[in-house]
Every structure is written in structure tokens, then in C-alpha cells.
Design a protein around this motif. Structure first.
Motif, mmCIF file in Angstrom:
data_model
loop_
_atom_site.group_PDB
_atom_site.id
_atom_site.type_symbol
_atom_site.label_atom_id
_atom_site.label_comp_id
_atom_site.label_asym_id
_atom_site.label_seq_id
_atom_site.Cartn_x
_atom_site.Cartn_y
_atom_site.Cartn_z
ATOM 1 N N ALA A 52 0.834 -1.202 0.000
ATOM 2 C CA ALA A 52 0.000 0.000 0.000
ATOM 3 C C ALA A 52 0.869 1.252 0.000
ATOM 4 O O ALA A 52 0.508 2.277 -0.590
ATOM 5 C CB ALA A 52 -0.918 -0.012 1.223
ATOM 6 N N ASP A 53 2.028 1.173 0.657
ATOM 7 C CA ASP A 53 2.934 2.320 0.721
ATOM 8 C C ASP A 53 3.452 2.694 -0.663
ATOM 9 O O ASP A 53 3.467 3.865 -1.049
ATOM 10 C CB ASP A 53 4.103 1.994 1.649
ATOM 11 N N LEU A 54 3.870 1.679 -1.433
ATOM 12 C CA LEU A 54 4.343 1.929 -2.802
ATOM 13 C C LEU A 54 3.229 2.484 -3.670
ATOM 14 O O LEU A 54 3.450 3.353 -4.509
ATOM 15 C CB LEU A 54 4.878 0.633 -3.411
ATOM 16 N N LEU A 55 2.026 1.998 -3.449
ATOM 17 C CA LEU A 55 0.879 2.464 -4.220
ATOM 18 C C LEU A 55 0.612 3.937 -3.941
ATOM 19 O O LEU A 55 0.371 4.728 -4.862
ATOM 20 C CB LEU A 55 -0.349 1.617 -3.869
ATOM 21 N N ASP A 56 0.684 4.322 -2.676
ATOM 22 C CA ASP A 56 0.459 5.721 -2.309
ATOM 23 C C ASP A 56 1.529 6.629 -2.910
ATOM 24 O O ASP A 56 1.241 7.732 -3.387
ATOM 25 C CB ASP A 56 0.458 5.872 -0.782
ATOM 26 N N LYS A 57 2.787 6.165 -2.910
ATOM 27 C CA LYS A 57 3.870 6.948 -3.500
ATOM 28 C C LYS A 57 3.676 7.097 -5.009
ATOM 29 O O LYS A 57 3.965 8.162 -5.575
ATOM 30 C CB LYS A 57 5.215 6.270 -3.218
ATOM 31 N N THR A 58 3.163 6.047 -5.624
ATOM 32 C CA THR A 58 2.922 6.085 -7.066
ATOM 33 C C THR A 58 1.849 7.112 -7.415
ATOM 34 O O THR A 58 2.011 7.924 -8.327
ATOM 35 C CB THR A 58 2.496 4.698 -7.570
ATOM 36 N N VAL A 59 0.754 7.070 -6.683
ATOM 37 C CA VAL A 59 -0.349 8.011 -6.922
ATOM 38 C C VAL A 59 0.115 9.446 -6.682
ATOM 39 O O VAL A 59 -0.199 10.362 -7.458
ATOM 40 C CB VAL A 59 -1.558 7.670 -6.028
ATOM 41 N N LYS A 60 0.896 9.648 -5.625
ATOM 42 C CA LYS A 60 1.404 10.990 -5.321
ATOM 43 C C LYS A 60 2.310 11.492 -6.439
ATOM 44 O O LYS A 60 2.260 12.671 -6.819
ATOM 45 C CB LYS A 60 2.166 10.968 -3.996
ATOM 46 N N TYR A 61 3.135 10.591 -6.980
ATOM 47 C CA TYR A 61 4.018 10.971 -8.083
ATOM 48 C C TYR A 61 3.197 11.423 -9.292
ATOM 49 O O TYR A 61 3.512 12.437 -9.922
ATOM 50 C CB TYR A 61 4.917 9.793 -8.468
ATOM 51 N N ILE A 62 2.156 10.674 -9.611
ATOM 52 C CA ILE A 62 1.319 11.032 -10.767
ATOM 53 C C ILE A 62 0.613 12.352 -10.531
ATOM 54 O O ILE A 62 0.499 13.189 -11.435
ATOM 55 C CB ILE A 62 0.299 9.917 -11.060
ATOM 56 N N GLU A 63 0.124 12.567 -9.304
ATOM 57 C CA GLU A 63 -0.556 13.825 -8.984
ATOM 58 C C GLU A 63 0.363 15.028 -9.178
ATOM 59 O O GLU A 63 -0.089 16.110 -9.566
ATOM 60 C CB GLU A 63 -1.057 13.784 -7.540
ATOM 61 N N ASN A 64 1.649 14.838 -8.918
ATOM 62 C CA ASN A 64 2.618 15.930 -9.046
ATOM 63 C C ASN A 64 3.325 15.960 -10.396
ATOM 64 O O ASN A 64 4.197 16.802 -10.617
ATOM 65 C CB ASN A 64 3.674 15.823 -7.932
ATOM 66 N N TYR A 65 2.961 15.038 -11.269
ATOM 67 C CA TYR A 65 3.582 14.981 -12.588
ATOM 68 C C TYR A 65 3.229 16.256 -13.355
ATOM 69 O O TYR A 65 2.053 16.623 -13.474
ATOM 70 C CB TYR A 65 3.069 13.745 -13.331
ATOM 71 N N PRO A 66 4.228 16.988 -13.871
ATOM 72 C CA PRO A 66 3.985 18.311 -14.479
ATOM 73 C C PRO A 66 2.974 18.321 -15.624
ATOM 74 O O PRO A 66 2.287 19.327 -15.831
ATOM 75 C CB PRO A 66 5.380 18.716 -14.992
ATOM 76 N N HIS A 67 2.880 17.219 -16.377
ATOM 77 C CA HIS A 67 1.995 17.200 -17.536
ATOM 78 C C HIS A 67 0.615 16.600 -17.239
ATOM 79 O O HIS A 67 -0.202 16.459 -18.140
ATOM 80 C CB HIS A 67 2.646 16.437 -18.681
ATOM 81 N N ALA A 68 0.373 16.267 -15.970
ATOM 82 C CA ALA A 68 -0.937 15.725 -15.594
ATOM 83 C C ALA A 68 -1.932 16.859 -15.409
ATOM 84 O O ALA A 68 -1.693 17.799 -14.658
ATOM 85 C CB ALA A 68 -0.822 14.905 -14.317
ATOM 86 N N GLU A 69 -3.044 16.786 -16.119
ATOM 87 C CA GLU A 69 -4.070 17.821 -16.044
ATOM 88 C C GLU A 69 -5.206 17.440 -15.099
ATOM 89 O O GLU A 69 -5.838 18.288 -14.488
ATOM 90 C CB GLU A 69 -4.636 18.081 -17.448
#
Length: 208
Positions: free
Chosen positions: A48-65
């Protein structure tokens, strides 16, 4: 002509996720329009920890709208994601592909290698696509195959065209089997069989 084109592009955020967080990504749905990519993805992680880090990374991804979590479990999450179109896609759509062609991200494998499915008018465009992406974006480990419900690693028609353009069928020959084998990185015996098989098919179609 439907093509399956695979390659490694280290700047792709999905490849980064797979390599850095050791997750697996399954593409459920994807649409590319108006310079944006609309995707539904399932992401699997060992914890679950890796999953949360993954989602956080995508949320902060510069090209994610936009990002919406559609479903979440202990070791998986399904998300709806809108991102700005990949620069590689932009080049292909504007300059290299058939006007009516659509690009589909077929899959991303466990090593982060990307597999695209699309249409081209001829094999010259395939080589042009590969050369352009290698030169401009440093795409690596690329492979070109036809897509007919399955991936064919070595396409006989492509080999035949290469042999023809390099002068293998000229009289006298501009290139011999051994040199052609070295250029295409295919053993001479295998190359000979591929050429003979494809020539037979061409002759059969011509005679009929």
C-alpha cells in the motif's frame, strides 16, 4: 499497414513508475485527442505504501491535467488520468503517420518498454519513424513488427524490401548474403529462408 512498434524511452513517466516504484500498469482504456491523452489505468504494487507513493508521483507529474481515483484496494488502484500529449506522439501524428491512423498504447511491459500500435502507408515510413525518434528523443531498444493479433519479431516483407533496396537482387549483386546478414543482424541461413519464403509469396500473388 498495422504496426507494433516497441521501444524504451526513459523520460516516459509510466516507464519511470515501473522502474522506480516496481509497479505494474495495465491500460484499460485510452484516447488521444486535442493534444491530450485520456487514460484509464490499473496500477498494481507490492504494498500500500508503494501504491500511495505512485499516486502521489502522478498527482505531481507536471503534464498531468486531471486525475481521478476510480477504485482502490490494498495493492491496486484504478485511475482516470488526463495528460498533455507525449512529444513522441505529436511527431508521429503530424509528420510520419497515415492521416487516418490512430495511435494506441498497446501495453507497457514489466521492464518499462513501451508498445505502440498504429498504421503507416509503407515500410519507408517505419524506418523514418524509428530514425526520427532515435535522433530527436534518444529512443532505445526499438523493434518493429506487424500486428495481426500477435507480434511478429521479424517481418519477412521488411527483410525482402531491405534486400531489394541494398542491391541483393541486382545483376551483378551490390551486396551478398553474408554482408546483408551482417547488416540486418540475422544469421545467413535464417535470412536465406526468409527471403525465399517471401519471394515465393510475391511470385504466387503475381502469377495468380
Amino acid at each position: 499497414m498495422q504496426i507494433l512498434y516497441s521501444f524504451r524511452y526513459e523520460k516516459c513517466f509510466a516507464t519511470k513508475l515501473i522502474n522506480d516504484f516496481n509497479v505494474r500498469i495495465k491500460i484499460i482504456d485510452q484516447e488521444i485527442r486535442d493534444d491530450y491523452v485520456y487514460e484509464t489505468l490499473s496500477i498494481y504494487a507490492e504494498s500500500a505504501d508503494l501504491l500511495d507513493k505512485t499516486v502521489k508521483y502522478i498527482e505531481n507529474y507536471p503534464h498531468a491535467e486531471d486525475l481521478k481515483i476510480l477504485e482502490k484496494g490494498y495493492n491496486f488502484v484504478t485511475i482516470y488520468l488526463v495528460t498533455k500529449s507525449c512529444p513522441l506522439v505529436d511527431i508521429m501524428k503530424k509528420k510520419l503517420m497515415a492521416p487516418s491512423s490512430n495511435i494506441k498504447l498497446e501495453r507497457i511491459d514489466y521492464s518499462g518498454k513501451i508498445f505502440w500500435q498504429f498504421n503507416v502507408n509503407n515500410y519507408n515510413k517505419i524506418r523514418h519513424i524509428d530514425d526520427t525518434l532515435r535522433d530527436i528523443y534518444d529512443v532505445k531498444d526499438s523493434n518493429i513488427g506487424t500486428f495481426n493479433g500477435r507480434h511478429i519479431n521479424i517481418k519477412s516483407e521488411y527483410i525482402l524490401k531491405e534486400a531489394f533496396e541494398r542491391g541483393y537482387f541486382d545483376v551483378p549483386k551490390k551486396i551478398g548474403l553474408k554482408e546483408l546478414s551482417s547488416k540486418l543482424d540475422i544469421p545467413p541461413t535464417t535470412l536465406n529462408l526468409l527471403l525465399r519464403r517471401e519471394l515465393r509469396q510475391v511470385i504466387q500473388k503475381t502469377i495468380k
